[in-house]
Scaffold this motif. Structure first.
Motif, PDB file in Angstrom:
ATOM      1  N   ASN A 230     -48.749  51.011 -32.467  1.00  0.00           N
ATOM      2  CA  ASN A 230     -48.304  50.288 -31.277  1.00  0.00           C
ATOM      3  C   ASN A 230     -48.233  51.139 -30.030  1.00  0.00           C
ATOM      4  O   ASN A 230     -47.705  50.710 -29.013  1.00  0.00           O
ATOM      5  CB  ASN A 230     -46.939  49.629 -31.519  1.00  0.00           C
ATOM      6  CG  ASN A 230     -45.832  50.656 -31.677  1.00  0.00           C
ATOM      7  OD1 ASN A 230     -46.052  51.860 -31.636  1.00  0.00           O
ATOM      8  ND2 ASN A 230     -44.610  50.172 -31.877  1.00  0.00           N
ATOM      9  N   ALA A 232     -50.063  52.763 -26.878  1.00  0.00           N
ATOM     10  CA  ALA A 232     -51.290  52.644 -26.097  1.00  0.00           C
ATOM     11  C   ALA A 232     -51.746  54.033 -25.689  1.00  0.00           C
ATOM     12  O   ALA A 232     -51.149  54.663 -24.819  1.00  0.00           O
ATOM     13  CB  ALA A 232     -51.055  51.765 -24.867  1.00  0.00           C
ATOM     14  N   GLN A 365     -50.304  45.956 -28.566  1.00  0.00           N
ATOM     15  CA  GLN A 365     -51.154  46.847 -29.344  1.00  0.00           C
ATOM     16  C   GLN A 365     -51.122  46.470 -30.828  1.00  0.00           C
ATOM     17  O   GLN A 365     -52.136  46.509 -31.519  1.00  0.00           O
ATOM     18  CB  GLN A 365     -50.680  48.298 -29.173  1.00  0.00           C
ATOM     19  CG  GLN A 365     -51.009  48.902 -27.812  1.00  0.00           C
ATOM     20  CD  GLN A 365     -52.503  49.054 -27.629  1.00  0.00           C
ATOM     21  OE1 GLN A 365     -53.106  48.426 -26.756  1.00  0.00           O
ATOM     22  NE2 GLN A 365     -53.118  49.875 -28.444  1.00  0.00           N
ATOM     23  N   LYS A 369     -54.171  45.328 -33.192  1.00  0.00           N
ATOM     24  CA  LYS A 369     -54.487  46.073 -34.408  1.00  0.00           C
ATOM     25  C   LYS A 369     -54.442  45.157 -35.629  1.00  0.00           C
ATOM     26  O   LYS A 369     -55.204  45.357 -36.593  1.00  0.00           O
ATOM     27  CB  LYS A 369     -53.507  47.235 -34.572  1.00  0.00           C
ATOM     28  CG  LYS A 369     -53.813  48.154 -35.730  1.00  0.00           C
ATOM     29  CD  LYS A 369     -55.231  48.711 -35.682  1.00  0.00           C
ATOM     30  CE  LYS A 369     -55.449  49.601 -34.473  1.00  0.00           C
ATOM     31  NZ  LYS A 369     -56.800  50.228 -34.520  1.00  0.00           N
TER      32      LYS A 369
END
Length: 686
Positions: A230, A232, A365, A369
């Protein structure tokens, strides 16, 4: 003898019976004793644990807060220890209340653990997931002598009896306590007969606390996976290229091909309605936050631009009257009301929006993912169904997807709720600030209005007074403009250069001499339909108004391109016969009433020209016979009027002309420009 033998036999039987009873009673008493000691251990250790947590919260953390050390992350160290203390206090209170219940004590303890199961899991899983981070902080503080000294001083001042030399002595206590509950209950269960009525309840309590610890470990594992994905990462192009290898390229290619096949309907797509609804709501919240943040930033920028002018600092050269009230009011707005509003808007609206936007980065994020891992999961599932087994790495990839998906399903509802609550509070703050600003400005305006001479005048009368004042001011302005134009000489017509003469002939032939105007200064077009012209150029007027009815912008023909130009930068082109090029003769009759040029009045000036005879004319240099209806025949020496010096495609090899009332195309090379034998009317400069 017989009686004696019988008596001895009776004594032996009695002894054997007593030994048997003793052998049965002693183990039972020992089990009951161990059971009682186990219960006492549970209650005693719980009281000691709560006592130490209170030390940690009320003494150690409070003492460190008073020091206000900027490099000390107290929230990262102690996490949600306040919640743990709150739950543990209530649990201990109920636990101690059961000490007096001899027969129902074990049943009550079992019930109590099952009642507190969910609360314990909620608070302990957050603390245990953050515990590793707290240990990293403690380790980093060891490397800072100043911070370490402050921490040691705090421990000596608050808990000298513990002999603790490190914060980790207290930070590990909640982790140890929650893992010890199943052991303490298991010890009580071991000393409880299986035939006892409380045995099933104790078994259920043990299973409940074992499940709590299992859920905590699973949550911690999910958090570790989430923490990995998570963030960036801000990678440069070189760093991204360095990460590319055969494995990563193959993995990304497989994901892309599967995604394309899903979109094309070739392979089935995994449907998860619960997650899809949560993600849709999350994306809606994220979009709303982004738009609101952009709008508030724009609003602050406009407010900053509004505050740049300072009308209150202008010297109006008026000692008294309404102008002084206006200056005071403007000064209040620019120096007090709006700066204060801007400061509060930034701190109460924009900065919280920025923080909320930063909070969204991690979940975004993770959502991204999850899609990648879902594609991997589906691919591995297909391979597993075909081959019956998967590799260790593939099993780990499947577990990673399941961990991310479970975490998002569990956490997104709470995250969406908190984000919406924050967004609602931000919007309420924005509305409240607007209302507060309006109230302050209105109060100050009414205060200044009371001091003005017309402050108590009825509204209709005030409007009538304003209209009369504006009308009187307009009359004075028009009189001033007329006087100014009378005493100011008219601008001289700009001379033409040779390149403009051919274009003037074309404009005259198409629009007539009374439509010609000359540009008095350079014009730079700022809009799509505006023209860029140079000083001295000749244009033909098409319309003295633009598409919106504005008479200050005219539509003109510049000898090819057409567009809008400011009317104030045009003057009628009026050369007079017999005058030198570029010089305009003055009409005696117009000496007292000249053209209006310095002020743009509501009505556009009308050109005052009588006639125009060009000094050159276009004639046919060679004879030409038309070959189609679109062409026209020419005789050598025959005068022609050039309408367009090109064809419909823009080619200059053909020209559209008019000859004896007929129009058509002729070769441009057949036309020549020759001087007029007897020029009349206007004479063009050469």
């Amino acid at each position: 003898m017989a009686s004696t033998h019988g008596a001895e036999s009776d004594d032996e039987d009695t002894t054997e019976t007593e030994e048997a009873v003793y052998e049965e009673v002693v183990p039972c008493d020992k089990m009951e004793l161990n059971q009682r000691l186990s219960v006492e251990e549970l209650i005693t250790t719980e009281a000691s644990y709560v006592h130490n947590i209170q030390f940690c919260v009320l003494d150690i953390r409070a003492h460190l807060q008073k020091k206000q050390l900027p490099d000390l992350d107290l929230e990262g160290l102690f996490s949600n220890i306040d919640d743990i203390l709150h739950v543990s206090r209530r649990f201990l209170k109920d636990l101690e209340a059961m000490a007096t219940q001899e027969h129902e004590q074990l049943l009550c303890i079992s019930t109590l653990f099952q009642e507190f199961k969910d609360e314990m899991e909620t608070v302990y899983k957050i603390y245990c997931a953050s515990y590793d981070h707290a240990l990293l902080l403690v380790e980093s503080y060891h490397k800072d002598p100043r911070l370490q000294e402050e921490i040691l001083e705090t421990l000596k001042a608050t808990v000298p009896h513990t002999g603790a030399s490190d914060l980790s002595f207290f930070l590990v206590m909640p982790v140890q306590r929650v893992t010890k509950y199943p052991l303490l209950l298991g010890k009580i269960l071991e000393n409880t007969p299986t035939s006892a009525s409380t045995y099933p309840a104790l078994q259920a309590a043990v299973r409940a606390m074992v499940q709590v610890n299992a859920n905590i470990n699973e949550y911690k594992r999910r958090r570790e996976v989430a923490t990995k994905y998570n963030k960036a990462e801000q990678l440069t192009l070189r760093e991204r290229l360095a990460r590319l290898n055969t494995h990563s390229i193959a993995k990304k290619t497989t994901r892309l091909s599967r995604l394309l096949m899903q979109e094309a309907g070739i392979v089935a797509k995994t449907e998860d309605r619960e997650y899809d609804d949560l993600e849709e709501k999350f994306q809606c919240v994220a979009s709303s936050v982004a738009v609101l943040k952009e709008n508030v930033a724009s609003y602050l920028g406009h407010l900053e631009a509004f505050l740049l002018p300072t009308p209150h600092k202008r010297d109006l050269q008026l000692d008294e009257g309404p102008a002084q009230q206006y200056q005071r009011f403007a000064e209040y707005l620019h120096c007090t009301a709006f700066p204060e509003f801007k400061r509060r808007l930034d701190s109460l609206v924009y900065q919280p929006l920025c923080s909320l936007s930063d909070m969204l980065v991690g979940p975004q994020q993770l959502v991204k993912k999850r899609l990648d891992k879902l594609l991997d999961y589906e691919e591995i599932q297909e391979r597993k169904s075909e081959m019956g087994s998967v590799t260790y790495d593939e099993e780990a990839a499947m577990n990673t997807y399941l961990a991310i998906n479970s975490l998002l399903v569990a956490e997104l509802p709470r995250f969406n709720q908190v984000a919406l609550e924050l967004l609602e509070q931000i919007l309420c703050s924005f509305s409240t600030l607007q209302l507060d600003l309006a109230a302050k400005v209105l109060h100050q305006a009414e205060k200044e209005l009371e001091q003005m001479p017309h402050g108590h005048m009825p509204l209709p009368n005030f409007r009538k007074m304003v209209e009369d004042s504006l009308e009187q001011s307009g009359t004075q302005l028009r009189t001033f403009c007329q006087t100014f134009e009378t005493v100011t000489p008219s601008p001289v017509t700009q001379p033409l250069n040779p390149a403009e003469e051919q274009k003037v002939l074309s404009l005259v032939s198409k629009h007539g001499p009374d439509k010609l105007y000359q540009v008095t200064s350079n014009i730079s077009g700022s809009k799509d339909l505006d023209l860029t012209l140079h000083k001295g150029q000749i244009v033909a007027l098409l319309q003295s108004v633009d598409t919106k009815g504005n008479t200050n912008r005219w539509l003109v023909d510049a000898g090819g391109p057409r567009g809008f130009v400011p009317a104030g930068k045009l003057q009628p082109y009026c050369p007079v016969q017999g005058q030198q090029p570029g010089v305009q003769a003055q009409d005696p009759e117009s000496s007292t009433e000249r053209r209006r040029h310095s002020c743009a009045l509501p009505e556009a000036p009308r050109p005052q020209v009588a006639s125009f005879t060009p000094a050159f004319q276009v004639v046919a240099g060679f004879s030409f016979k038309a070959r189609s209806p679109q062409e026209v025949s020419l005789q050598e020496g025959q005068p022609v009027v050039v309408l367009e010096p090109h064809d419909k495609k823009g080619s200059k090899e053909w020209s559209l002309v008019e000859v004896n009332g007929q129009r058509g195309y002729v070769p441009s090379s057949y036309l020549v420009t020759v001087p007029m034998q007897q020029p009349m009317g206007w004479s063009l400069p050469v």
